[in-house]
Design an enzyme around this catalytic site. Structure first.
Site, short mmCIF file in Angstrom:
data_model
loop_
_atom_site.label_atom_id
_atom_site.label_comp_id
_atom_site.label_asym_id
_atom_site.label_seq_id
_atom_site.Cartn_x
_atom_site.Cartn_y
_atom_site.Cartn_z
N MET A 234 -2.31 -6.72 7.32
CA MET A 234 -3.46 -7.57 6.60
C MET A 234 -3.06 -8.12 5.37
O MET A 234 -3.57 -8.93 4.60
CB MET A 234 -4.61 -6.76 6.31
CG MET A 234 -5.11 -5.99 7.55
SD MET A 234 -6.56 -5.01 7.02
CE MET A 234 -6.85 -3.93 8.55
N SER A 235 -1.60 -8.61 5.26
CA SER A 235 -1.16 -9.10 4.02
C SER A 235 0.13 -9.90 4.23
O SER A 235 0.54 -10.29 5.34
CB SER A 235 -0.72 -8.01 2.95
OG SER A 235 0.17 -7.02 3.40
N SER B 231 0.88 -1.11 -0.12
CA SER B 231 -0.08 0.10 0.15
C SER B 231 0.87 1.24 -0.08
O SER B 231 1.75 1.42 0.68
CB SER B 231 -0.76 0.06 1.18
OG SER B 231 -1.79 -0.88 1.41
N HIS C 39 -7.35 4.89 6.83
CA HIS C 39 -6.38 4.29 5.74
C HIS C 39 -6.02 5.28 4.62
O HIS C 39 -4.73 5.25 4.41
CB HIS C 39 -7.44 3.56 4.78
CG HIS C 39 -6.88 2.80 3.37
ND1 HIS C 39 -5.90 1.94 3.79
CD2 HIS C 39 -6.98 3.13 2.10
CE1 HIS C 39 -5.35 1.49 2.54
NE2 HIS C 39 -5.95 2.33 1.52
N HIS D 56 -6.02 -8.92 -1.21
CA HIS D 56 -5.99 -9.06 0.38
C HIS D 56 -7.15 -10.12 0.74
O HIS D 56 -8.20 -10.27 -0.26
CB HIS D 56 -6.13 -8.01 1.24
CG HIS D 56 -5.28 -6.99 1.03
ND1 HIS D 56 -5.23 -6.06 -0.22
CD2 HIS D 56 -4.05 -6.55 1.71
CE1 HIS D 56 -4.37 -5.44 -0.15
NE2 HIS D 56 -3.51 -5.41 0.99
N ASN E 24 1.48 3.72 11.10
CA ASN E 24 0.72 4.19 12.30
C ASN E 24 0.77 3.45 13.37
O ASN E 24 1.54 2.43 13.48
CB ASN E 24 -0.80 4.13 11.75
CG ASN E 24 -1.20 2.67 11.50
OD1 ASN E 24 -1.05 2.24 10.36
ND2 ASN E 24 -1.60 1.97 12.36
N ALA F 7 2.02 -2.38 4.37
CA ALA F 7 1.93 -1.35 5.50
C ALA F 7 1.57 -2.03 6.62
O ALA F 7 0.74 -2.93 6.55
CB ALA F 7 0.83 -0.38 5.03
N TYR G 176 -9.27 -10.13 2.79
CA TYR G 176 -10.75 -9.30 3.33
C TYR G 176 -11.40 -8.91 2.08
O TYR G 176 -12.45 -8.58 2.06
CB TYR G 176 -10.15 -8.30 4.21
CG TYR G 176 -9.48 -7.23 3.72
CD1 TYR G 176 -9.80 -6.25 2.73
CD2 TYR G 176 -8.08 -6.85 4.11
CE1 TYR G 176 -8.98 -5.16 2.09
CE2 TYR G 176 -7.28 -6.03 3.51
CZ TYR G 176 -7.69 -5.47 2.67
OH TYR G 176 -6.91 -4.11 2.18
N GLU G 177 -10.92 -9.06 0.79
CA GLU G 177 -11.43 -8.48 -0.48
C GLU G 177 -12.40 -9.89 -0.73
O GLU G 177 -13.27 -9.55 -1.57
CB GLU G 177 -10.57 -8.35 -1.54
CG GLU G 177 -9.81 -6.95 -1.36
CD GLU G 177 -8.66 -6.67 -2.21
OE1 GLU G 177 -9.18 -6.28 -3.20
OE2 GLU G 177 -7.40 -6.80 -2.04
N HIS H 120 -3.63 0.56 -4.72
CA HIS H 120 -3.28 -0.59 -5.15
C HIS H 120 -3.33 -0.64 -6.66
O HIS H 120 -4.75 -0.89 -7.15
CB HIS H 120 -3.70 -2.05 -4.77
CG HIS H 120 -3.44 -2.15 -3.20
ND1 HIS H 120 -2.38 -3.00 -2.91
CD2 HIS H 120 -3.67 -1.80 -2.09
CE1 HIS H 120 -1.90 -3.19 -1.60
NE2 HIS H 120 -3.02 -2.21 -1.33
N1 HPA Z 1 -3.37 -2.71 11.54
C1 HPA Z 1 -3.64 -3.62 10.52
N2 HPA Z 1 -3.14 -3.32 9.39
C2 HPA Z 1 -2.69 -2.20 9.03
C3 HPA Z 1 -2.48 -1.21 10.05
C4 HPA Z 1 -2.96 -1.64 11.47
O1 HPA Z 1 -2.59 -0.65 12.52
N3 HPA Z 1 -1.65 -0.18 9.42
C5 HPA Z 1 -1.52 -0.50 8.02
N4 HPA Z 1 -2.24 -1.88 7.79
#
Ligand code: HPA
Length: 296
Positions: A234-235, A54, A270, A107, A258, A137, A109-110, A85
């Site tokens: 998440m990847s 990302s 996001h 991903h 973050n 990310a 979750y898609e 993406h």
């Molecule tokens: N959690 C899950 N996935 C992420 C995060 C997070 O804080 N930041 C970027 N992708």
């Protein structure tokens, strides 16, 4: 590889689940991509497939003499749906090293099957590209890790509850892959040394993969910290599992975008994830280019 391609529906959300059908879909995509590789690289072969996470797709713009291949021109290639993406393969060289760049991934979750998420890893193996450099990310959990820093994965914890190897064995894949050195020690040393040489701050830590798409609760982050996770995302993990079943050498870098939920009072967003990773892109690109030159 032959040019006769089995019929595979492009854009099918779930894709095939039968082992033979997955192998046929992989072979069709590999065959199409192989033609484009030969067009740009002749008899040279990429030594690494680089998945740009990302906000890190800008690496595709610094690949020299690039040949861009939109994902929707490749049969059966999973189409990403998430902002940030773009969905293209970029064939060319990084500081002279032949590479296959992939900007955009799907991903869990898609909604597709875990095997869809790992599709491009199977294609990379079919193309005999020996190394896989993943990026993503992630939220920073460990004290002292800050947004805007890069983290090399030393290991992972798979909390997605899924495996791309679930179901019948596909092709020559190992049924029970060894995951004790999932992130190749030699490649990791190269990336760490490159970071030091370039003066790029590179943390090292354990990545916890969750299913998403909701970000975690503060209680979940406390749990992940107790489990030994340094960052969460998440990847990446489904891809590494398939890569190990195929004997590919992996390394992966997280862009810490973050503080994970509850580490500070800030809510997660996001668009901020994309903004922060874009800010780190220049360092990420220098690090990848310097590292892959030594992967061969
Ligand atoms: N959690 C899950 N996935 C992420 C995060 C997070 O804080 N930041 C970027 N992708």
């Amino acid at each position: 590889m032959t040019s006769s391609q089995p019929e595979v529906e492009a854009g099918d959300a779930d894709g095939p689940t039968d082992g033979a059908e997955i192998a046929a879909a992989v072979s069709a995509a590999a065959s199409a991509l192989n033609e484009r590789l030969e067009e740009r690289l002749g008899t040279d072969r990429p030594i690494v497939t680089i998945m740009m996470g990302s906000g890190l797709g800008g690496l595709g713009d610094v690949i020299e003499d690039p040949l861009e291949v939109p994902y929707d021109t490749l049969p059966g290639w999973p189409q990403p749906t998430v902002v940030g993406h773009a969905g293209r393969a970029v064939i060319g060289r990084l500081d002279g090293t032949p590479v296959l760049g992939l900007s955009g991934r799907v991903h869990l979750y898609e909604g597709g099957s875990p095997s869809r998420v790992a599709f491009y890893v199977r294609v990379s193996a079919a193309l005999e590209i020996p190394c896989l450099f993943l990026s993503n990310a992630a939220g920073a959990i460990r004290d002292g890790f800050e947004p805007g820093e890069l983290m090399l994965l030393s290991d992972h914890i798979n909390l997605t509850g899924r495996s791309p190897l679930f179901g019948p064995v596909v092709g020559d894949e190992v049924r029970f892959p060894d995951m004790s050195a999932a992130y190749d020690p030699e490649l990791r040393s190269i990336v760490l040394e490159s970071a030091e040489r370039l003066g790029v701050t590179l943390r090292e830590g354990v990545y916890a993969a969750v299913h998403g798409p909701a970000y975690e609760t503060p209680a979940e982050i406390r749990m992940l910290r107790a489990l030994g996770a340094d960052a969460v995302g998440m990847s990446t993990v489904p891809e590494v599992i398939v890569a190990r079943a195929l004997g590919l050498r992996c390394c992966a870098v997280s862009c810490l975008t973050n503080f994970a939920a509850g580490v500070t009072d800030e809510p997660l967003d996001h668009s901020e994830v994309i903004e922060v990773s874009k800010g780190v892109q220049a360092d990420f690109q220098r690090l990848v280019a310097a590292s892959v030159a030594r992967f061969g």
